[in-house]
Motif scaffolding. Sequence first.
Motif, PDB file in Angstrom:
ATOM      1  N   ILE A  51       0.831  -1.216   0.000  1.00 52.42           N
ATOM      2  CA  ILE A  51       0.000   0.000   0.000  1.00 52.42           C
ATOM      3  C   ILE A  51       0.862   1.260   0.000  1.00 52.42           C
ATOM      4  N   LEU A  52       2.176   1.087  -0.217  1.00 49.88           N
ATOM      5  CA  LEU A  52       3.118   2.196  -0.380  1.00 49.88           C
ATOM      6  C   LEU A  52       3.251   3.071   0.863  1.00 49.88           C
ATOM      7  N   LYS A  53       3.055   2.459   2.020  1.00 56.89           N
ATOM      8  CA  LYS A  53       3.209   3.187   3.279  1.00 56.89           C
ATOM      9  C   LYS A  53       4.654   3.158   3.755  1.00 56.89           C
ATOM     10  N   LYS A  54       5.341   2.043   3.479  1.00 51.62           N
ATOM     11  CA  LYS A  54       6.739   1.894   3.848  1.00 51.62           C
ATOM     12  C   LYS A  54       7.516   1.325   2.659  1.00 51.62           C
ATOM     13  N   SER A  55       8.815   1.576   2.654  1.00 48.02           N
ATOM     14  CA  SER A  55       9.658   1.017   1.600  1.00 48.02           C
ATOM     15  C   SER A  55       9.979  -0.437   1.915  1.00 48.02           C
ATOM     16  N   PHE A  56      10.362  -1.168   0.899  1.00 48.71           N
ATOM     17  CA  PHE A  56      10.785  -2.551   1.083  1.00 48.71           C
ATOM     18  C   PHE A  56      11.973  -2.607   2.030  1.00 48.71           C
ATOM     19  N   ASP A  57      12.897  -1.658   1.864  1.00 44.91           N
ATOM     20  CA  ASP A  57      14.070  -1.535   2.726  1.00 44.91           C
ATOM     21  C   ASP A  57      13.647  -1.472   4.190  1.00 44.91           C
ATOM     22  N   GLN A  58      12.708  -0.594   4.495  1.00 42.29           N
ATOM     23  CA  GLN A  58      12.288  -0.388   5.881  1.00 42.29           C
ATOM     24  C   GLN A  58      11.640  -1.633   6.470  1.00 42.29           C
ATOM     25  N   VAL A  59      10.765  -2.267   5.708  1.00 41.24           N
ATOM     26  CA  VAL A  59      10.050  -3.434   6.218  1.00 41.24           C
ATOM     27  C   VAL A  59      10.999  -4.604   6.438  1.00 41.24           C
ATOM     28  N   LEU A  60      11.904  -4.850   5.496  1.00 39.93           N
ATOM     29  CA  LEU A  60      12.837  -5.965   5.654  1.00 39.93           C
ATOM     30  C   LEU A  60      13.760  -5.724   6.850  1.00 39.93           C
ATOM     31  N   ASN A  61      14.151  -4.485   7.047  1.00 42.63           N
ATOM     32  CA  ASN A  61      14.977  -4.140   8.195  1.00 42.63           C
ATOM     33  C   ASN A  61      14.216  -4.368   9.498  1.00 42.63           C
ATOM     34  N   GLU A  62      12.929  -4.002   9.511  1.00 41.36           N
ATOM     35  CA  GLU A  62      12.108  -4.226  10.698  1.00 41.36           C
ATOM     36  C   GLU A  62      11.950  -5.714  10.991  1.00 41.36           C
ATOM     37  N   LEU A  63      11.805  -6.509   9.949  1.00 35.00           N
ATOM     38  CA  LEU A  63      11.696  -7.955  10.126  1.00 35.00           C
ATOM     39  C   LEU A  63      12.999  -8.525  10.684  1.00 35.00           C
ATOM     40  N   TYR A  64      14.124  -8.013  10.194  1.00 34.76           N
ATOM     41  CA  TYR A  64      15.425  -8.464  10.701  1.00 34.76           C
ATOM     42  C   TYR A  64      15.545  -8.178  12.196  1.00 34.76           C
ATOM     43  N   ASN A  65      15.111  -6.993  12.604  1.00 32.87           N
ATOM     44  CA  ASN A  65      15.248  -6.570  14.005  1.00 32.87           C
ATOM     45  C   ASN A  65      14.144  -7.090  14.908  1.00 32.87           C
ATOM     46  N   SER A  66      13.178  -7.799  14.338  1.00 32.73           N
ATOM     47  CA  SER A  66      12.050  -8.283  15.140  1.00 32.73           C
ATOM     48  C   SER A  66      12.370  -9.580  15.867  1.00 32.73           C
ATOM     49  N   SER A  67      13.528 -10.175  15.587  1.00 34.68           N
ATOM     50  CA  SER A  67      13.842 -11.482  16.161  1.00 34.68           C
ATOM     51  C   SER A  67      15.341 -11.633  16.371  1.00 34.68           C
ATOM     52  N   ASN A  68      15.703 -12.529  17.251  1.00 33.37           N
ATOM     53  CA  ASN A  68      17.103 -12.908  17.439  1.00 33.37           C
ATOM     54  C   ASN A  68      17.380 -14.314  16.909  1.00 33.37           C
ATOM     55  N   GLU A  69      16.369 -14.904  16.283  1.00 34.19           N
ATOM     56  CA  GLU A  69      16.514 -16.255  15.755  1.00 34.19           C
ATOM     57  C   GLU A  69      17.424 -16.264  14.525  1.00 34.19           C
ATOM     58  N   PRO A  70      18.131 -17.371  14.289  1.00 41.22           N
ATOM     59  CA  PRO A  70      19.020 -17.441  13.118  1.00 41.22           C
ATOM     60  C   PRO A  70      18.268 -17.403  11.792  1.00 41.22           C
ATOM     61  N   ILE A  71      17.077 -17.990  11.764  1.00 41.17           N
ATOM     62  CA  ILE A  71      16.218 -17.931  10.578  1.00 41.17           C
ATOM     63  C   ILE A  71      14.826 -17.518  11.022  1.00 41.17           C
ATOM     64  N   VAL A  72      14.133 -16.768  10.180  1.00 48.31           N
ATOM     65  CA  VAL A  72      12.808 -16.266  10.530  1.00 48.31           C
ATOM     66  C   VAL A  72      11.860 -16.507   9.360  1.00 48.31           C
ATOM     67  N   GLY A  73      10.761 -17.196   9.625  1.00 45.66           N
ATOM     68  CA  GLY A  73       9.756 -17.416   8.606  1.00 45.66           C
ATOM     69  C   GLY A  73       8.953 -16.143   8.370  1.00 45.66           C
ATOM     70  N   ILE A  74       8.793 -15.773   7.105  1.00 48.79           N
ATOM     71  CA  ILE A  74       7.994 -14.610   6.731  1.00 48.79           C
ATOM     72  C   ILE A  74       7.129 -14.992   5.534  1.00 48.79           C
ATOM     73  N   TYR A  75       6.269 -14.070   5.122  1.00 52.29           N
ATOM     74  CA  TYR A  75       5.370 -14.348   3.998  1.00 52.29           C
ATOM     75  C   TYR A  75       5.355 -13.171   3.035  1.00 52.29           C
ATOM     76  N   THR A  76       5.654 -13.454   1.778  1.00 52.52           N
ATOM     77  CA  THR A  76       5.502 -12.452   0.722  1.00 52.52           C
ATOM     78  C   THR A  76       4.196 -12.772   0.019  1.00 52.52           C
ATOM     79  N   GLY A  77       3.148 -12.005   0.360  1.00 50.16           N
ATOM     80  CA  GLY A  77       1.822 -12.411  -0.058  1.00 50.16           C
ATOM     81  C   GLY A  77       1.489 -13.699   0.663  1.00 50.16           C
ATOM     82  N   LEU A  78       1.050 -14.696  -0.088  1.00 55.49           N
ATOM     83  CA  LEU A  78       0.748 -15.996   0.513  1.00 55.49           C
ATOM     84  C   LEU A  78       1.946 -16.936   0.485  1.00 55.49           C
ATOM     85  N   ARG A  79       3.042 -16.495  -0.112  1.00 59.30           N
ATOM     86  CA  ARG A  79       4.208 -17.378  -0.274  1.00 59.30           C
ATOM     87  C   ARG A  79       5.034 -17.433   1.004  1.00 59.30           C
ATOM     88  N   PRO A  80       5.256 -18.617   1.552  1.00 62.05           N
ATOM     89  CA  PRO A  80       6.195 -18.739   2.671  1.00 62.05           C
ATOM     90  C   PRO A  80       7.610 -18.435   2.182  1.00 62.05           C
TER      91      PRO A  80
END
Length: 516
Positions: A51-80
């Motif tokens: 919806i063009l509220k945040k950049s891809f850069d910002q969201v991916l960075n937020e996802l990186y900082n949301s966890s201390n786990e070595p791997i983190v499951g995320i979803y691009t649309g419905l795609r795991p």
Amino acid sequence: MTLLLILISVLTTLIVTAFIYIKYKFSYWRRKGVAYVGPSIPFGNFGAVIILKKSFDQVLNELYNSSNEPIVGIYTGLRPSLLIRDQSIARDILIKDFQSFWHRGYHYDEKLNPLAGNLFANSGEKWKMMRSKLSPAFSSSKIKAMFDTIVDCGQSLENHIAKYDGKEIEVREIFARFTTNVIASVAFGINIDCIENPNDEFREYSRRFFETNATCVFRFLISFVSPFLTKLLRIRYTDTDVEHFMRETIRQNLDYREQNDVIRKDFFQILIQLRNAGTVQGDSDWSTKTTAEKSLSLDDMTAQAFIFIVAGYESSSTTMSYCLYELAKNPELQQQIYEEILSVLRNHNNRITYDSLSEMKCLDNCIDETLRLYPPFDALTRECTKDYTISNSNVVIEKGTPIYFSITGPQYDPQFYDQPNKFIPDRFKDHQKSVDAPFWVFGDGPRNCIGMRLGKVLSKLGVCLLLHKFEFELGTQHMNAELEFEAKSIVKAPISGIHLKCKKKPYNSLYKKSGK
């Protein structure tokens, strides 16, 4: 009434079925026992990007900082998808076990999109073949031979900045035009000056790939969310008229060189060698040996030349801009770089050459630190090409799973970089970059950026040319204000650009070519 009830029943069933299906898709990582970030219907973890509220850069960075786990499951649309945070796992995927992750995850139809047949978007055997053929074109010796051609583009840059002595200028746009001049000259074999003529048609067509209009944003988002929809909707890599212009530019210059026996030390000449002989000639040989069968088609040549625009147009210009911005904030460091430039050039008869530029180590550190703070593109992407078990775990990455690596996340992570928000070029002094300190601006492994060396040379040259003649201060709008970035841009683009005040220094131009 009965028909209405049937329609309501069918609609209700479809809605419930869709809801159950989506919930099932969004339980993928939970079912596999992998830590994940809870998604939102229907865009997964990237709704703010869609919806063009945040950049891809910002969201991916937020996802990186949301966890201390070595791997983190995320979803691009419905795609795991999987976000890799652990550096050991990252090295396995990018380097050691590359054969299970050789695909970048782009799914364009080359018959529909000939420009997508470039080295960056290619995969499989075609990528392997093209990478092997093109690698010699980016050796230090080849770039050194092309250096005079690149420096030729610097005169217009110097002359234009000189007009703004004592005034403010938006440097990102000027560097973008300078970079376009270089790309046109080196990759397409044509001489233009879009610094003085910003409406040059090559400039206009080149920038179209990075526009933030509805069509370009839609194209990017669909290709990002769903390869299936990309193929189903026949989403193009770029507009048809852009493709036609680039192909015609290549064709006309190819005809001109072959009909007039023109030989020029540039990347376009190397493409001609590959087309006619199938290999790049030795370092001192820029001639063309013709065979009956052509190894590269006109579309192949156009696609490989076009990747200079995709990979170099924004990355080099933004790097130069952010570097000058940081040096304008640090006048003592700016003076240090200026003195280094003078010192090195005194040992090279006051001439800028490939070798003299290579000796400017402090400037090199500034470029690296700029790339750490402001990576032009935030993500490395791979796609799993066969089921893969992560080392020392029971987690199996299934074939077809998109893999993401945040560039900004680890490059701002205090466990890797002390005082990560500060511009400290000396952190790169004496090549003290550790394998444990991620620096992924140019990727890593067999699919790293083939033009890395050329990109850094161009960035260093642009900054060197200006710092030797001008000193820079922050523009009014940057006083006591942090940069803000465009949410719609696919690159790290500052809102309203970068405005700096320039002041001319009292000395002769550095514009001297090697051996002249």
